[in-house]
Design a protein around this motif. Structure first.
Motif, mmCIF file in Angstrom:
data_model
loop_
_atom_site.group_PDB
_atom_site.id
_atom_site.type_symbol
_atom_site.label_atom_id
_atom_site.label_comp_id
_atom_site.label_asym_id
_atom_site.label_seq_id
_atom_site.Cartn_x
_atom_site.Cartn_y
_atom_site.Cartn_z
ATOM 1 N N ASN A 329 0.818 -1.209 0.000
ATOM 2 C CA ASN A 329 0.000 0.000 0.000
ATOM 3 C C ASN A 329 0.851 1.258 0.000
ATOM 4 O OD1 ASN A 329 -3.080 -0.607 0.322
ATOM 5 N ND2 ASN A 329 -2.027 -2.147 1.562
ATOM 6 N N THR A 330 1.965 1.229 0.722
ATOM 7 C CA THR A 330 2.870 2.379 0.733
ATOM 8 C C THR A 330 3.413 2.645 -0.659
ATOM 9 O OG1 THR A 330 3.513 1.914 3.017
ATOM 10 C CG2 THR A 330 4.970 3.329 1.739
ATOM 11 N N PHE A 331 3.832 1.589 -1.347
ATOM 12 C CA PHE A 331 4.455 1.788 -2.654
ATOM 13 C C PHE A 331 3.433 2.029 -3.763
ATOM 14 C CE2 PHE A 331 8.127 0.251 -0.408
ATOM 15 C CZ PHE A 331 9.156 0.977 -0.991
ATOM 16 N N ILE A 332 2.231 1.495 -3.625
ATOM 17 C CA ILE A 332 1.172 1.847 -4.589
ATOM 18 C C ILE A 332 0.843 3.325 -4.465
ATOM 19 C CG2 ILE A 332 -1.274 1.539 -5.169
ATOM 20 C CD1 ILE A 332 -0.940 -1.421 -4.422
ATOM 21 N N TYR A 333 0.795 3.804 -3.201
ATOM 22 C CA TYR A 333 0.533 5.232 -2.997
ATOM 23 C C TYR A 333 1.662 6.079 -3.585
ATOM 24 C CZ TYR A 333 -0.140 9.748 -0.772
ATOM 25 O OH TYR A 333 -0.300 11.091 -0.548
ATOM 26 N N LEU A 334 2.912 5.666 -3.364
ATOM 27 C CA LEU A 334 4.040 6.412 -3.920
ATOM 28 C C LEU A 334 3.998 6.450 -5.445
ATOM 29 C CD1 LEU A 334 6.939 5.201 -1.582
ATOM 30 C CD2 LEU A 334 6.059 7.538 -1.774
ATOM 31 N N MET A 398 -10.997 12.409 2.086
ATOM 32 C CA MET A 398 -10.797 13.849 1.963
ATOM 33 C C MET A 398 -9.822 14.156 0.817
ATOM 34 S SD MET A 398 -12.781 15.089 4.280
ATOM 35 C CE MET A 398 -12.284 16.804 4.285
ATOM 36 N N PHE A 399 -8.793 13.340 0.699
ATOM 37 C CA PHE A 399 -7.823 13.521 -0.375
ATOM 38 C C PHE A 399 -8.484 13.327 -1.741
ATOM 39 C CE2 PHE A 399 -3.756 11.852 -2.519
ATOM 40 C CZ PHE A 399 -3.317 13.141 -2.810
ATOM 41 N N ALA A 400 -9.398 12.352 -1.821
ATOM 42 C CA ALA A 400 -10.098 12.086 -3.086
ATOM 43 C C ALA A 400 -10.922 13.291 -3.523
ATOM 44 C CB ALA A 400 -10.988 10.854 -2.940
ATOM 45 N N VAL A 401 -11.527 13.993 -2.561
ATOM 46 C CA VAL A 401 -12.323 15.179 -2.893
ATOM 47 C C VAL A 401 -11.437 16.262 -3.494
ATOM 48 C CG1 VAL A 401 -13.720 17.048 -1.925
ATOM 49 C CG2 VAL A 401 -14.095 14.696 -1.166
ATOM 50 N N THR A 402 -10.257 16.460 -2.909
ATOM 51 C CA THR A 402 -9.365 17.502 -3.435
ATOM 52 C C THR A 402 -8.898 17.173 -4.855
ATOM 53 O OG1 THR A 402 -7.285 16.519 -2.610
ATOM 54 C CG2 THR A 402 -8.533 17.907 -1.083
ATOM 55 N N ASN A 403 -8.867 15.892 -5.185
ATOM 56 C CA ASN A 403 -8.368 15.489 -6.504
ATOM 57 C C ASN A 403 -9.363 15.741 -7.635
ATOM 58 O OD1 ASN A 403 -5.901 14.648 -5.507
ATOM 59 N ND2 ASN A 403 -6.570 12.546 -5.171
ATOM 60 N N ILE A 404 -10.589 16.062 -7.279
ATOM 61 C CA ILE A 404 -11.580 16.376 -8.316
ATOM 62 C C ILE A 404 -11.103 17.553 -9.162
ATOM 63 C CG2 ILE A 404 -13.929 17.221 -8.721
ATOM 64 C CD1 ILE A 404 -14.778 15.653 -6.220
ATOM 65 N N ALA A 405 -10.642 18.626 -8.466
ATOM 66 C CA ALA A 405 -10.170 19.806 -9.197
ATOM 67 C C ALA A 405 -8.890 19.496 -9.965
ATOM 68 C CB ALA A 405 -9.941 20.960 -8.226
ATOM 69 N N ALA A 442 -5.520 23.423 -2.356
ATOM 70 C CA ALA A 442 -4.699 23.738 -1.182
ATOM 71 C C ALA A 442 -4.716 22.596 -0.168
ATOM 72 C CB ALA A 442 -5.158 25.044 -0.543
ATOM 73 N N PRO A 443 -5.892 22.010 0.169
ATOM 74 C CA PRO A 443 -5.884 20.879 1.105
ATOM 75 C C PRO A 443 -5.205 19.636 0.536
ATOM 76 C CG PRO A 443 -8.068 21.884 0.983
ATOM 77 C CD PRO A 443 -7.263 22.443 -0.150
ATOM 78 N N TYR A 444 -5.001 19.608 -0.776
ATOM 79 C CA TYR A 444 -4.269 18.500 -1.416
ATOM 80 C C TYR A 444 -2.936 18.266 -0.716
ATOM 81 C CZ TYR A 444 -0.844 16.936 -5.017
ATOM 82 O OH TYR A 444 0.180 16.339 -5.690
ATOM 83 N N TYR A 445 -2.225 19.356 -0.403
ATOM 84 C CA TYR A 445 -0.908 19.225 0.225
ATOM 85 C C TYR A 445 -1.017 18.605 1.610
ATOM 86 C CZ TYR A 445 0.752 22.257 -3.531
ATOM 87 O OH TYR A 445 1.047 22.775 -4.763
ATOM 88 N N ALA A 446 -2.002 19.082 2.395
ATOM 89 C CA ALA A 446 -2.153 18.568 3.761
ATOM 90 C C ALA A 446 -2.519 17.088 3.756
ATOM 91 C CB ALA A 446 -3.215 19.378 4.507
ATOM 92 N N PHE A 447 -3.493 16.704 2.940
ATOM 93 C CA PHE A 447 -3.973 15.316 2.963
ATOM 94 C C PHE A 447 -2.984 14.355 2.297
ATOM 95 C CE2 PHE A 447 -8.171 17.573 3.291
ATOM 96 C CZ PHE A 447 -8.404 17.199 4.601
ATOM 97 N N SER A 448 -2.285 14.804 1.263
ATOM 98 C CA SER A 448 -1.272 13.928 0.651
ATOM 99 C C SER A 448 -0.143 13.655 1.638
ATOM 100 C CB SER A 448 -0.716 14.565 -0.625
ATOM 101 O OG SER A 448 -0.010 15.765 -0.352
ATOM 102 N N GLN A 449 0.231 14.671 2.404
ATOM 103 C CA GLN A 449 1.287 14.515 3.405
ATOM 104 C C GLN A 449 0.824 13.613 4.541
ATOM 105 O OE1 GLN A 449 3.703 18.043 4.852
ATOM 106 N NE2 GLN A 449 2.431 17.732 6.654
#
Length: 559
Positions: A329-334, A398-405, A442-449
């Motif tokens: 899961n870590t490497f799929i995310y990376l 939450m990260f998925a929502v930011t990815n819409i834009a 903007a929340p993309y950075y917070a949730f991706s981190q």
């Protein structure tokens, strides 16, 4: 009943219940069909100090100053402006003015015995910068886990970035566009490095706050369930991530507002843009220096005998990458983030190129647009955090929502290929872009981190955040180079958007469908347990260190 020693207690607040379970708690698998129970074994050498109020606020204030206004938007605008002034219209030939009323809209500079469009030159600078960042993160990324190297590494790249920004006072003539490109690249590279090494500090802070420690103690006493513990720890992790991101956005607003005090009264001064860059950088110095004063020491293990700082990073990353089967899961995310960051970063650059062309490289207009984005970013970051905390929504959702834009922005740009009515051709579209970018990206950075923090084996923070930074930066070796080739051949910025749309869509599907965060957290805990000797030796073994040791512990609140 056994209690973990003090040195093993510091990581549990980030791991959640997958780090320690009752027999009746949830069991997961490592992806190979074998059930495991991850035991909280610290990969830090000693009990880490609790985060103080001064330390946490200095961490926030560093990011408040490190908001990117100077090394990203202003430096790029100044570079593009000087190159445009030094270039000529390829339709009319050398000596022509790219900004003339009857200009064709294209502009090229002399490049390696030929010519290259100004916008392509900017993208080449970005691509070369990302290449240097790739080398930097692979060489020293995981080295920051040893001793106090990470602490000094952040200081060095920060000072270099400050120096490049102050040196912009020399960029006063079009014939210095080459120097502008060099200073932009130095600032861009070191700024990117500050983000990565700043983010690598975040997991250690999150697991050492007083609230995280209290949650740990409540779980050990049996006062809260495993599920509740996991959720609350995730909320605490997101709290720090979102507050730090909000500070970056607040700093963005304050910096832009301060810049108006120079841009408006000195609008006719030819050096006004240079003065603004110095003021922007001074704000970061004023707020950023305190982190290096109040940061508490949380050193990693010493550098192993016989190893060298220049080579051990490559060795550690090679071993870590070979662990992909144990950390799927870590490497799929990376991998997904590799694609997503490429599309995200390059889309933003192309839109910004279109914006600069539209507003004739105006620092003042970019400041107004930046203020709109910064205000929307601050509201969205705090709003997303409130929504997540109130409804207890997972980080991944939450990260998925930011990815819409992230998907819709290059899609909108594609429209501009076939019409000038829409697709980043009009003033109102750039206002809309900056507001929407603030609200969603903007929340993309917070949730991706935060997702990376949840999937990182504790104690290996710099190693895996180095890979995270590598995914973010190395990926952008591809996007800028592909898009600049498209722009160079077609003469149109908009022709690059279809490639970016496909890239962003594919990346989102990989992350949405391929990453299971709770199971990934357990895999990370189990992996850290296998390499428990790292805490003593600083050597990451390819074999499972703890295979011959007891890998189960009785729950402290189970009789």
């Amino acid at each position: 009943m056994t209690q973990p020693p003090p040195a093993e207690r510091g990581i549990k607040a980030l791991l959640g219940p997958l780090a320690k379970r009752d027999d009746d708690d949830i069991s997961d698998k490592d992806g190979s069909g074998v059930e495991f129970e991850a035991v909280p074994i610290s990969t830090v050498r000693q009990h880490e100090p609790v985060v103080t109020r001064k330390e946490l606020w200095s961490y926030y204030l560093y990011y408040n100053g490190d908001n990117g206004v100077g090394p990203l938007s202003y430096s790029m605008t100044l570079f593009q402006s000087l190159a445009n002034a030094a270039g000529f219209d390829p339709v009319k030939g050398p000596g022509s003015d790219c900004s003339a009323p009857d200009a064709s809209g294209q502009c090229v500079v002399i490049w390696a015995g030929g010519t290259k469009s100004v916008n392509s030159a900017v993208l080449v600078a970005n691509g070369a910068s990302f290449a240097v960042m790739t080398l930097l993160f692979t060489t020293v990324g995981s080295v920051a886990d040893y001793g106090s190297f990470g602490r000094w590494l952040l200081l060095v790249v920060t000072v270099l970035c400050w120096g490049a920004q102050f040196a912009s006072m020399s960029l006063t003539r079009p014939d210095r566009w080459g120097l502008a490109m060099a200073l932009y690249m130095v600032g861009f590279i070191t700024y990117g490095a500050t983000l990565v090494f700043y983010a690598a500090i975040f997991p250690r802070l999150a697991r050492n706050t007083s609230h995280a420690r209290q949650l740990e103690e409540k779980y050990e006493r049996g006062e809260i369930s495993a599920r509740e513990y996991e959720l609350e720890v995730s909320m605490e992790t997101n709290r720090i991530s979102n507050i730090s991101t909000a500070h970056s956005n607040i700093g963005y607003i304050i910096t832009l507002a301060l810049n108006l005090t120079i841009l408006l009264p000195k609008a006719g001064d030819p050096k006004v843009n240079n003065y603004v860059l110095v003021l922007t950088n001074g704000y970061w110095v004023l707020l950023g220096i305190w982190w290096f004063v109040f940061q508490q020491p949380r050193p990693g293990p010493p550098m192993p005998k016989g190893e060298h700082y220049a080579t051990i990073g490559w060795k550690q990353i090679l071993v870590a990458v070979k662990q992909y089967k144990q950390l799927p899961n870590t490497f799929i995310y990376l991998f997904g983030f590799f694609l997503l960051a490429d599309g995200f970063n390059t889309s933003g650059t192309v839109v910004y190129l279109c914006q600069n062309d539209k507003f004739h490289f105006s620092f003042l207009q970019n400041t107004y647009l930046g203020l709109a984005q910064a205000i929307a970013s601050t509201v969205s970051t705090l709003g997303y955090w409130y929504i997540q905390r109130y409804w207890k929504i997972s980080t991944k959702k939450m990260f998925a929502v930011t990815n819409i834009a992230t998907i819709l922005i290059p899609l909108w740009g594609m429209i501009g290929i076939w019409t000038t009515k829409f697709g980043f051709h009009n003033v109102w579209e750039f206002w809309a872009y900056n507001v929407i970018s603030g609200l969603f990206q903007a929340p993309y950075y917070a949730f991706s981190q935060t997702m990376m923090a949840e999937l990182t084996p504790p104690g290996f923070d710099n190693m895996f955040f180095g890979l995270f930074g590598l995914s973010n930066r190395a990926s952008s070796l591809i996007g800028p180079n592909v898009v600049q080739a498209i722009i160079d051949k077609s003469g149109s910025n908009w022709k690059g958007f279809p490639f970016l749309f496909a890239l962003c869509t594919a990346a989102c599907l990989v992350i949405w469908l391929g990453v299971d965060v709770p199971i990934g957290r357990g895999e990370a805990a189990a992996w850290a347990e296998k390499h428990r000797s790292y805490a003593r030796t600083g050597v990451l073994s390819a074999a499972a260190d703890g295979a011959d040791q007891d890998t189960t512990q009785e729950s402290p609140h189970k009789s």
